[in-house]
Design a protein around this motif. Structure first.
Motif, PDB file in Angstrom:
ATOM      1  N   ARG A 143      10.774  55.432  24.894  1.00  0.00           N
ATOM      2  CA  ARG A 143      11.029  56.271  26.069  1.00  0.00           C
ATOM      3  C   ARG A 143      12.113  57.295  25.779  1.00  0.00           C
ATOM      4  O   ARG A 143      13.096  57.035  25.110  1.00  0.00           O
ATOM      5  N   ALA A 144      11.959  58.467  26.287  1.00  0.00           N
ATOM      6  CA  ALA A 144      12.958  59.514  26.092  1.00  0.00           C
ATOM      7  C   ALA A 144      14.250  59.128  26.755  1.00  0.00           C
ATOM      8  O   ALA A 144      14.289  58.460  27.764  1.00  0.00           O
ATOM      9  N   SER A 145      15.339  59.568  26.159  1.00  0.00           N
ATOM     10  CA  SER A 145      16.642  59.269  26.727  1.00  0.00           C
ATOM     11  C   SER A 145      16.771  59.943  28.072  1.00  0.00           C
ATOM     12  O   SER A 145      16.425  61.118  28.243  1.00  0.00           O
ATOM     13  N   PRO A 146      17.293  59.242  29.048  1.00  0.00           N
ATOM     14  CA  PRO A 146      17.457  59.846  30.348  1.00  0.00           C
ATOM     15  C   PRO A 146      18.517  60.906  30.326  1.00  0.00           C
ATOM     16  O   PRO A 146      19.382  60.941  29.475  1.00  0.00           O
ATOM     17  N   SER A 147      18.469  61.774  31.262  1.00  0.00           N
ATOM     18  CA  SER A 147      19.466  62.832  31.366  1.00  0.00           C
ATOM     19  C   SER A 147      20.069  62.810  32.742  1.00  0.00           C
ATOM     20  O   SER A 147      19.486  62.334  33.696  1.00  0.00           O
ATOM     21  N   PRO A 148      21.290  63.322  32.882  1.00  0.00           N
ATOM     22  CA  PRO A 148      21.914  63.335  34.171  1.00  0.00           C
ATOM     23  C   PRO A 148      21.039  64.023  35.196  1.00  0.00           C
ATOM     24  O   PRO A 148      20.432  65.047  34.965  1.00  0.00           O
ATOM     25  N   SER A 149      21.011  63.456  36.355  1.00  0.00           N
ATOM     26  CA  SER A 149      20.139  63.957  37.421  1.00  0.00           C
ATOM     27  C   SER A 149      20.960  64.425  38.592  1.00  0.00           C
ATOM     28  O   SER A 149      21.984  63.885  38.924  1.00  0.00           O
ATOM     29  N   ALA A 150      20.432  65.466  39.263  1.00  0.00           N
ATOM     30  CA  ALA A 150      21.116  65.951  40.448  1.00  0.00           C
ATOM     31  C   ALA A 150      21.124  64.892  41.534  1.00  0.00           C
ATOM     32  O   ALA A 150      21.959  64.913  42.428  1.00  0.00           O
ATOM     33  N   GLY A 151      20.151  63.940  41.470  1.00  0.00           N
ATOM     34  CA  GLY A 151      20.087  62.894  42.463  1.00  0.00           C
ATOM     35  C   GLY A 151      20.831  61.639  42.080  1.00  0.00           C
ATOM     36  O   GLY A 151      20.657  60.615  42.737  1.00  0.00           O
ATOM     37  N   ALA A 152      21.624  61.692  41.033  1.00  0.00           N
ATOM     38  CA  ALA A 152      22.359  60.502  40.593  1.00  0.00           C
ATOM     39  C   ALA A 152      23.445  60.148  41.595  1.00  0.00           C
ATOM     40  O   ALA A 152      24.048  61.037  42.210  1.00  0.00           O
ATOM     41  N   PRO A 153      23.714  58.848  41.788  1.00  0.00           N
ATOM     42  CA  PRO A 153      24.792  58.463  42.705  1.00  0.00           C
ATOM     43  C   PRO A 153      26.131  58.969  42.190  1.00  0.00           C
ATOM     44  O   PRO A 153      26.345  59.058  40.976  1.00  0.00           O
ATOM     45  N   PRO A 154      27.057  59.322  43.063  1.00  0.00           N
ATOM     46  CA  PRO A 154      28.389  59.735  42.598  1.00  0.00           C
ATOM     47  C   PRO A 154      29.084  58.578  41.882  1.00  0.00           C
ATOM     48  O   PRO A 154      28.927  57.417  42.262  1.00  0.00           O
ATOM     49  N   LEU A 155      29.854  58.908  40.849  1.00  0.00           N
ATOM     50  CA  LEU A 155      30.483  57.871  40.038  1.00  0.00           C
ATOM     51  C   LEU A 155      31.440  57.019  40.859  1.00  0.00           C
ATOM     52  O   LEU A 155      31.522  55.799  40.661  1.00  0.00           O
ATOM     53  N   TRP A 156      32.151  57.628  41.807  1.00  0.00           N
ATOM     54  CA  TRP A 156      33.105  56.850  42.597  1.00  0.00           C
ATOM     55  C   TRP A 156      32.391  55.785  43.417  1.00  0.00           C
ATOM     56  O   TRP A 156      32.926  54.687  43.626  1.00  0.00           O
ATOM     57  N   LEU A 157      31.161  56.075  43.849  1.00  0.00           N
ATOM     58  CA  LEU A 157      30.416  55.077  44.607  1.00  0.00           C
ATOM     59  C   LEU A 157      29.876  53.987  43.689  1.00  0.00           C
ATOM     60  O   LEU A 157      29.834  52.810  44.063  1.00  0.00           O
ATOM     61  N   LEU A 158      29.473  54.368  42.478  1.00  0.00           N
ATOM     62  CA  LEU A 158      29.064  53.352  41.508  1.00  0.00           C
ATOM     63  C   LEU A 158      30.225  52.408  41.192  1.00  0.00           C
ATOM     64  O   LEU A 158      30.018  51.218  40.946  1.00  0.00           O
ATOM     65  N   VAL A 159      31.438  52.954  41.185  1.00  0.00           N
ATOM     66  CA  VAL A 159      32.616  52.099  40.997  1.00  0.00           C
ATOM     67  C   VAL A 159      32.702  51.068  42.116  1.00  0.00           C
ATOM     68  O   VAL A 159      32.879  49.871  41.876  1.00  0.00           O
ATOM     69  N   LEU A 160      32.582  51.515  43.363  1.00  0.00           N
ATOM     70  CA  LEU A 160      32.657  50.598  44.503  1.00  0.00           C
ATOM     71  C   LEU A 160      31.528  49.576  44.465  1.00  0.00           C
ATOM     72  O   LEU A 160      31.730  48.383  44.757  1.00  0.00           O
ATOM     73  N   ILE A 161      30.335  50.026  44.097  1.00  0.00           N
ATOM     74  CA  ILE A 161      29.181  49.136  44.037  1.00  0.00           C
ATOM     75  C   ILE A 161      29.389  48.044  42.998  1.00  0.00           C
ATOM     76  O   ILE A 161      29.172  46.853  43.250  1.00  0.00           O
ATOM     77  N   THR A 162      29.820  48.448  41.801  1.00  0.00           N
ATOM     78  CA  THR A 162      30.035  47.471  40.732  1.00  0.00           C
ATOM     79  C   THR A 162      31.234  46.598  41.028  1.00  0.00           C
ATOM     80  O   THR A 162      31.248  45.404  40.715  1.00  0.00           O
ATOM     81  N   LEU A 163      32.241  47.178  41.652  1.00  0.00           N
ATOM     82  CA  LEU A 163      33.463  46.451  41.985  1.00  0.00           C
ATOM     83  C   LEU A 163      33.204  45.318  42.967  1.00  0.00           C
ATOM     84  O   LEU A 163      33.871  44.282  42.924  1.00  0.00           O
ATOM     85  N   SER A 164      32.215  45.477  43.834  1.00  0.00           N
ATOM     86  CA  SER A 164      31.963  44.469  44.865  1.00  0.00           C
ATOM     87  C   SER A 164      31.696  43.101  44.258  1.00  0.00           C
ATOM     88  O   SER A 164      32.041  42.073  44.850  1.00  0.00           O
ATOM     89  N   GLY A 165      31.078  43.073  43.076  1.00  0.00           N
ATOM     90  CA  GLY A 165      30.758  41.793  42.469  1.00  0.00           C
ATOM     91  C   GLY A 165      31.954  41.029  41.955  1.00  0.00           C
ATOM     92  O   GLY A 165      31.991  39.796  42.019  1.00  0.00           O
ATOM     93  N   THR A 166      32.952  41.743  41.415  1.00  0.00           N
ATOM     94  CA  THR A 166      34.100  41.068  40.806  1.00  0.00           C
ATOM     95  C   THR A 166      35.322  40.992  41.713  1.00  0.00           C
ATOM     96  O   THR A 166      36.181  40.138  41.507  1.00  0.00           O
ATOM     97  N   LEU A 167      35.395  41.865  42.707  1.00  0.00           N
ATOM     98  CA  LEU A 167      36.579  41.896  43.563  1.00  0.00           C
ATOM     99  C   LEU A 167      36.793  40.562  44.271  1.00  0.00           C
ATOM    100  O   LEU A 167      37.923  40.082  44.382  1.00  0.00           O
ATOM    101  N   ALA A 168      35.714  39.951  44.730  1.00  0.00           N
ATOM    102  CA  ALA A 168      35.836  38.697  45.476  1.00  0.00           C
ATOM    103  C   ALA A 168      36.392  37.578  44.616  1.00  0.00           C
ATOM    104  O   ALA A 168      37.039  36.659  45.126  1.00  0.00           O
ATOM    105  N   MET A 169      36.151  37.639  43.325  1.00  0.00           N
ATOM    106  CA  MET A 169      36.687  36.600  42.444  1.00  0.00           C
ATOM    107  C   MET A 169      38.176  36.812  42.203  1.00  0.00           C
ATOM    108  O   MET A 169      38.981  35.888  42.352  1.00  0.00           O
ATOM    109  N   HIS A 170      38.565  38.021  41.872  1.00  0.00           N
ATOM    110  CA  HIS A 170      39.958  38.293  41.526  1.00  0.00           C
ATOM    111  C   HIS A 170      40.887  38.192  42.739  1.00  0.00           C
ATOM    112  O   HIS A 170      42.010  37.700  42.625  1.00  0.00           O
ATOM    113  N   MET A 171      40.433  38.653  43.888  1.00  0.00           N
ATOM    114  CA  MET A 171      41.304  38.657  45.055  1.00  0.00           C
ATOM    115  C   MET A 171      41.580  37.248  45.571  1.00  0.00           C
ATOM    116  O   MET A 171      42.640  36.987  46.146  1.00  0.00           O
ATOM    117  N   PHE A 172      40.638  36.328  45.368  1.00  0.00           N
ATOM    118  CA  PHE A 172      40.802  34.984  45.905  1.00  0.00           C
ATOM    119  C   PHE A 172      41.661  34.089  45.011  1.00  0.00           C
ATOM    120  O   PHE A 172      42.145  33.048  45.453  1.00  0.00           O
TER     121      PHE A 172
END
Length: 410
Positions: free
Chosen positions: A2-31
């Motif tokens: 498969r061809a390598s993907p390229s950045p898309s105008a419809g890609a989620p903003p990076l700051w939101l991807l941070v929040l999305i990925t953070l949701s999985g680990t935040l609950a472990m570290h905060m507790f």
């Protein structure tokens, strides 16, 4: 291929991807700083509340086995939204839990939802970037994520002081709902869903990956290199307060400082990925972790362990892990371009399953520092062996392909 993907105008903003990925680990570290208070409140021993960390990691592991390949078939967006909703529901259930078993069950539900962000946030990065750009984006994603987990123990300590351990889950529930609403409005579909899903198809995707010694070695080696630190995280409240005699607030401070090392490691990877081979980043990053774990064990055996030495060594340990983490993930996701989502899920499973094992192992015995240092050293050594094996296999495969191309050319 498969061809390598390229950045898309419809890609989620990076700051939101941070929040999305953070949701999985935040609950472990905060507790983590709330463990002693939860044990006293629920009338149980340390092992019972440490199980809330272990079961959370198990939930993260199992859930990623489903989210990854299902997102290849049904799309990233619907799986992500469903996972975030489950995460918020689990947070509310944990907040209201009347007993330790109820809290453990709620944590499992919370983890099954939170792991959607881990598996799918990474896959979305890979969907919208080529191989080299993906390493840099993943490194930046991890770097920004470390700000959250690095501050989470401090925030957790403050919430416990203000309202007890349940206050932690109030904050996590609010964060989960906010992330769900933002994702609903701002996350497009980044994958190319096939619309075909069946247990057999999922099994074949995993079988194809598990038949690859290179993938298995990268998954196990990367998992050991990046999640061995969970052994220290679970033991830290007891090492710092009971063995070293420091107040609870120092647990949050110490873990916050330690996680800075992960951020530094990710920042180094983002810069070095442009000029250094990924294999070298993997090997040298994990070698730093091996050395630090060895010194940690020696200081504990000799009776010279202090809070300053512990924090300093663990900061360097996770710096090495921070260098290895995005490189290992990028390697795993490029082993088989047909099953990127499945690879992300299976790698996430390997990480979290190993992290759960390390957390369980550190709970054995009456000396948390000794148990933690032994687990850290063993995991780092296994990780180094697996990564070296995978790199040799990859090099041999490249050589065979080059010879085949020369023969065809003749």
């Amino acid at each position: 291929m498969r061809a390598s993907p390229s950045p898309s105008a419809g890609a989620p903003p990076l700051w939101l991807l941070v929040l999305i990925t953070l949701s999985g680990t935040l609950a472990m570290h905060m507790f983590v700083p709330a463990l002693p208070d939860a044990a006293r409140s629920l009338g149980v021993g340390p092992a019972a509340v440490q199980a809330t960390i272990s079961i959370y990691i198990v939930g993260l592991a199992l859930g990623q086995l489903v989210y990854g390949p299902l997102s290849d078939a049904l799309g990233r967006r619907p799986l992500l939204l469903g996972g975030l909703a489950l995460y918020a529901a689990g947070s509310i259930a944990a907040m209201l839990a009347p007993t330790a078993p109820a809290l453990i069950a709620a944590r499992f539900i919370q983890a099954l939802g939170g792991c959607a962000g881990l598996a799918l946030g990474r896959a979305m990065v890979r969907d919208t970037n080529g191989p080299v750009e993906a390493v840099r984006a993943l490194a930046l994603l991890n770097l920004m994520m470390m700000v959250g987990p690095g501050m989470a123990p401090l925030v957790g300590s403050g919430l416990v002081a203000l309202g007890g351990w349940r206050a932690v889950f109030v904050a996590l529930a609010l964060a989960g709902v906010a992330t769900l609403l933002l994702s609903w409005h701002k996350v497009p579909e980044t994958g190319t869903p096939t619309g075909r899903v069946s247990p057999g198809r999922l099994a074949r995707a995993y079988a194809a990956l598990l038949r690859s010694p290179t993938f298995v070695a990268y998954a196990v080696g990367g998992g050991c290199a990046t999640t061995a630190v969970y052994a220290f995280i679970a033991a830290a409240p007891f090492i710092i307060t009971e063995q070293l005699g420091h107040p609870l607030r120092d647990v949050g401070i110490a873990l916050g400082v330690v996680m800075v090392g992960m951020a530094i490691g990710n920042a180094l990877t983002r810069r070095l990925a442009l000029s250094m081979r990924l294999g070298r980043l993997l090997v040298w990053g994990n070698a730093v972790s091996v050395a630090c774990a060895l010194v940690f064990l020696a200081l504990e055996l000799l009776g010279y362990l202090t809070l300053e030495a512990t924090v300093g060594l663990m900061l360097l340990f996770v710096l090495g892990a921070g260098m290895a983490s995005p490189a290992a993930l990028s390697k795993v996701l490029t082993v088989d371009a047909r099953h990127v989502g499945a690879a992300a899920g299976l790698y996430g499973f390997a990480q979290m399953a190993l992290g759960a094992l390390f957390t369980l192992l550190v709970g054995w015995g009456s000396n948390p520092a000794l148990a933690s240092s032994c687990v850290l050293l063993g995991a780092a050594l296994v990780g180094q062996g697996c990564l070296q094996f995978a790199l040799r296999r990859e090099k041999r495969a490249r050589g065979e392909r080059a010879r085949g191309e020369r023969v065809r050319g003749e």
